[in-house]
Design a protein around this motif. Sequence first.
Motif, PDB file in Angstrom:
ATOM      1  N   ILE A   2       0.831  -1.193   0.000  1.00 19.36           N
ATOM      2  CA  ILE A   2       0.000   0.000   0.000  1.00 19.36           C
ATOM      3  C   ILE A   2       0.871   1.252   0.000  1.00 19.36           C
ATOM      4  O   ILE A   2       2.020   1.220   0.430  1.00 19.36           O
ATOM      5  CB  ILE A   2      -0.953   0.031   1.221  1.00 19.36           C
ATOM      6  CG1 ILE A   2      -0.161  -0.013   2.533  1.00 19.36           C
ATOM      7  CG2 ILE A   2      -1.978  -1.084   1.140  1.00 19.36           C
ATOM      8  CD1 ILE A   2      -0.987   0.213   3.787  1.00 19.36           C
ATOM      9  N   LEU A  20       0.623   0.128  11.406  1.00 25.81           N
ATOM     10  CA  LEU A  20       1.052  -0.628  10.225  1.00 25.81           C
ATOM     11  C   LEU A  20       2.336  -1.406  10.508  1.00 25.81           C
ATOM     12  O   LEU A  20       2.461  -2.574  10.140  1.00 25.81           O
ATOM     13  CB  LEU A  20       1.258   0.315   9.034  1.00 25.81           C
ATOM     14  CG  LEU A  20      -0.004   0.936   8.452  1.00 25.81           C
ATOM     15  CD1 LEU A  20       0.352   2.047   7.478  1.00 25.81           C
ATOM     16  CD2 LEU A  20      -0.879  -0.119   7.782  1.00 25.81           C
ATOM     17  N   VAL A  25       2.450  -4.674   8.010  1.00 24.33           N
ATOM     18  CA  VAL A  25       1.846  -4.353   6.718  1.00 24.33           C
ATOM     19  C   VAL A  25       2.893  -3.683   5.818  1.00 24.33           C
ATOM     20  O   VAL A  25       3.409  -2.613   6.164  1.00 24.33           O
ATOM     21  CB  VAL A  25       0.620  -3.417   6.900  1.00 24.33           C
ATOM     22  CG1 VAL A  25       0.036  -3.044   5.549  1.00 24.33           C
ATOM     23  CG2 VAL A  25      -0.430  -4.064   7.794  1.00 24.33           C
ATOM     24  N   ARG A  27       4.410  -1.317   3.230  1.00 28.08           N
ATOM     25  CA  ARG A  27       3.902   0.001   2.866  1.00 28.08           C
ATOM     26  C   ARG A  27       5.011   0.862   2.304  1.00 28.08           C
ATOM     27  O   ARG A  27       6.185   0.661   2.605  1.00 28.08           O
ATOM     28  CB  ARG A  27       3.293   0.705   4.069  1.00 28.08           C
ATOM     29  CG  ARG A  27       4.350   1.074   5.118  1.00 28.08           C
ATOM     30  CD  ARG A  27       3.877   0.755   6.537  1.00 28.08           C
ATOM     31  NE  ARG A  27       4.943   0.823   7.501  1.00 28.08           N
ATOM     32  CZ  ARG A  27       5.633  -0.233   7.929  1.00 28.08           C
ATOM     33  NH1 ARG A  27       5.392  -1.427   7.445  1.00 28.08           N
ATOM     34  NH2 ARG A  27       6.562  -0.103   8.833  1.00 28.08           N
ATOM     35  N   VAL A  97      -4.569   6.250   2.385  1.00 28.62           N
ATOM     36  CA  VAL A  97      -3.962   4.962   2.042  1.00 28.62           C
ATOM     37  C   VAL A  97      -4.635   4.405   0.799  1.00 28.62           C
ATOM     38  O   VAL A  97      -5.870   4.392   0.703  1.00 28.62           O
ATOM     39  CB  VAL A  97      -4.118   3.955   3.211  1.00 28.62           C
ATOM     40  CG1 VAL A  97      -3.614   2.576   2.812  1.00 28.62           C
ATOM     41  CG2 VAL A  97      -3.405   4.453   4.452  1.00 28.62           C
ATOM     42  N   VAL A 102      -7.816  -1.451  -1.801  1.00 31.18           N
ATOM     43  CA  VAL A 102      -7.895  -0.800  -0.494  1.00 31.18           C
ATOM     44  C   VAL A 102      -7.810   0.719  -0.642  1.00 31.18           C
ATOM     45  O   VAL A 102      -6.909   1.226  -1.299  1.00 31.18           O
ATOM     46  CB  VAL A 102      -6.736  -1.255   0.433  1.00 31.18           C
ATOM     47  CG1 VAL A 102      -6.767  -0.499   1.755  1.00 31.18           C
ATOM     48  CG2 VAL A 102      -6.772  -2.730   0.676  1.00 31.18           C
ATOM     49  N   TRP A 112      -9.289  -0.270   9.602  1.00 33.97           N
ATOM     50  CA  TRP A 112      -7.999  -0.713   9.059  1.00 33.97           C
ATOM     51  C   TRP A 112      -7.824  -2.214   9.250  1.00 33.97           C
ATOM     52  O   TRP A 112      -7.339  -2.898   8.355  1.00 33.97           O
ATOM     53  CB  TRP A 112      -6.858   0.079   9.705  1.00 33.97           C
ATOM     54  CG  TRP A 112      -6.735   1.470   9.172  1.00 33.97           C
ATOM     55  CD1 TRP A 112      -7.751   2.356   8.931  1.00 33.97           C
ATOM     56  CD2 TRP A 112      -5.541   2.142   8.803  1.00 33.97           C
ATOM     57  NE1 TRP A 112      -7.251   3.528   8.441  1.00 33.97           N
ATOM     58  CE2 TRP A 112      -5.893   3.433   8.361  1.00 33.97           C
ATOM     59  CE3 TRP A 112      -4.200   1.783   8.828  1.00 33.97           C
ATOM     60  CZ2 TRP A 112      -4.951   4.348   7.926  1.00 33.97           C
ATOM     61  CZ3 TRP A 112      -3.264   2.714   8.408  1.00 33.97           C
ATOM     62  CH2 TRP A 112      -3.636   3.985   7.952  1.00 33.97           C
ATOM     63  N   LYS A 113      -8.202  -2.733  10.429  1.00 35.24           N
ATOM     64  CA  LYS A 113      -8.110  -4.173  10.681  1.00 35.24           C
ATOM     65  C   LYS A 113      -8.946  -4.940   9.657  1.00 35.24           C
ATOM     66  O   LYS A 113      -8.495  -5.938   9.089  1.00 35.24           O
ATOM     67  CB  LYS A 113      -8.626  -4.521  12.083  1.00 35.24           C
ATOM     68  CG  LYS A 113      -7.663  -4.184  13.181  1.00 35.24           C
ATOM     69  CD  LYS A 113      -8.304  -4.537  14.530  1.00 35.24           C
ATOM     70  CE  LYS A 113      -7.419  -4.102  15.675  1.00 35.24           C
ATOM     71  NZ  LYS A 113      -8.062  -4.363  16.986  1.00 35.24           N
ATOM     72  N   LYS A 115     -10.053  -3.958   6.627  1.00 35.73           N
ATOM     73  CA  LYS A 115      -9.626  -3.792   5.231  1.00 35.73           C
ATOM     74  C   LYS A 115      -8.245  -4.401   4.964  1.00 35.73           C
ATOM     75  O   LYS A 115      -7.970  -4.846   3.861  1.00 35.73           O
ATOM     76  CB  LYS A 115      -9.586  -2.312   4.849  1.00 35.73           C
ATOM     77  CG  LYS A 115     -10.938  -1.647   4.885  1.00 35.73           C
ATOM     78  CD  LYS A 115     -11.552  -1.570   3.525  1.00 35.73           C
ATOM     79  CE  LYS A 115     -12.900  -0.926   3.597  1.00 35.73           C
ATOM     80  NZ  LYS A 115     -13.088   0.162   2.694  1.00 35.73           N
ATOM     81  N   LEU A 116      -7.384  -4.389   5.966  1.00 36.80           N
ATOM     82  CA  LEU A 116      -6.014  -4.879   5.781  1.00 36.80           C
ATOM     83  C   LEU A 116      -5.821  -6.280   6.342  1.00 36.80           C
ATOM     84  O   LEU A 116      -4.730  -6.847   6.235  1.00 36.80           O
ATOM     85  CB  LEU A 116      -5.008  -3.904   6.398  1.00 36.80           C
ATOM     86  CG  LEU A 116      -5.005  -2.514   5.766  1.00 36.80           C
ATOM     87  CD1 LEU A 116      -4.126  -1.548   6.566  1.00 36.80           C
ATOM     88  CD2 LEU A 116      -4.562  -2.564   4.319  1.00 36.80           C
ATOM     89  N   LYS A 118      -5.633  -7.452   9.402  1.00 35.08           N
ATOM     90  CA  LYS A 118      -4.620  -7.554  10.464  1.00 35.08           C
ATOM     91  C   LYS A 118      -5.268  -7.308  11.826  1.00 35.08           C
ATOM     92  O   LYS A 118      -6.395  -6.907  11.930  1.00 35.08           O
ATOM     93  CB  LYS A 118      -3.504  -6.523  10.242  1.00 35.08           C
ATOM     94  CG  LYS A 118      -2.825  -6.626   8.902  1.00 35.08           C
ATOM     95  CD  LYS A 118      -1.918  -7.826   8.827  1.00 35.08           C
ATOM     96  CE  LYS A 118      -1.264  -7.942   7.463  1.00 35.08           C
ATOM     97  NZ  LYS A 118      -0.411  -9.078   7.355  1.00 35.08           N
TER      98      LYS A 118
END
Length: 119
Positions: A2, A20, A25, A27, A97, A102, A112-113, A115-116, A118
């Motif tokens: 991302i 992140l 993640v 990035r 982001v 995403v 965020w959890k 969509k990502l 995590k």
Amino acid sequence: MISVYAYKNCDTCRKALKWLKENGVPREVKAIRETPPTAQELMVAVESHGGDLRPLFNTSGGDYRDLGLKDKLPGMSVADAVSLLSENGNLVKRPFVIGEGVVLVGFKEDEWKAKLGKG
């Protein structure tokens, strides 16, 4: 991977970047003031918000107030708004982001959890 558009003096951006990192993640961090999101990236974000422009704007920023966007934004075309955002990173809500499938604007940990994947 991302792309994260952030401002180093923004507490919310620092929290998001920390999250992140803690969640591993991958990035690429970009300075939002110096390199705002591209018009193409912003159009993807507009589409992901059902055509609503307002969530993409940093409505609490000085540039937003100085330009009188509270009154101008409702009558502004999508193309004009995207052009304005792509030319002035101070107007973009941060962190911004974007990646494969995403788009996240602002930092809401639960979102965020989800969509990502995590957390």
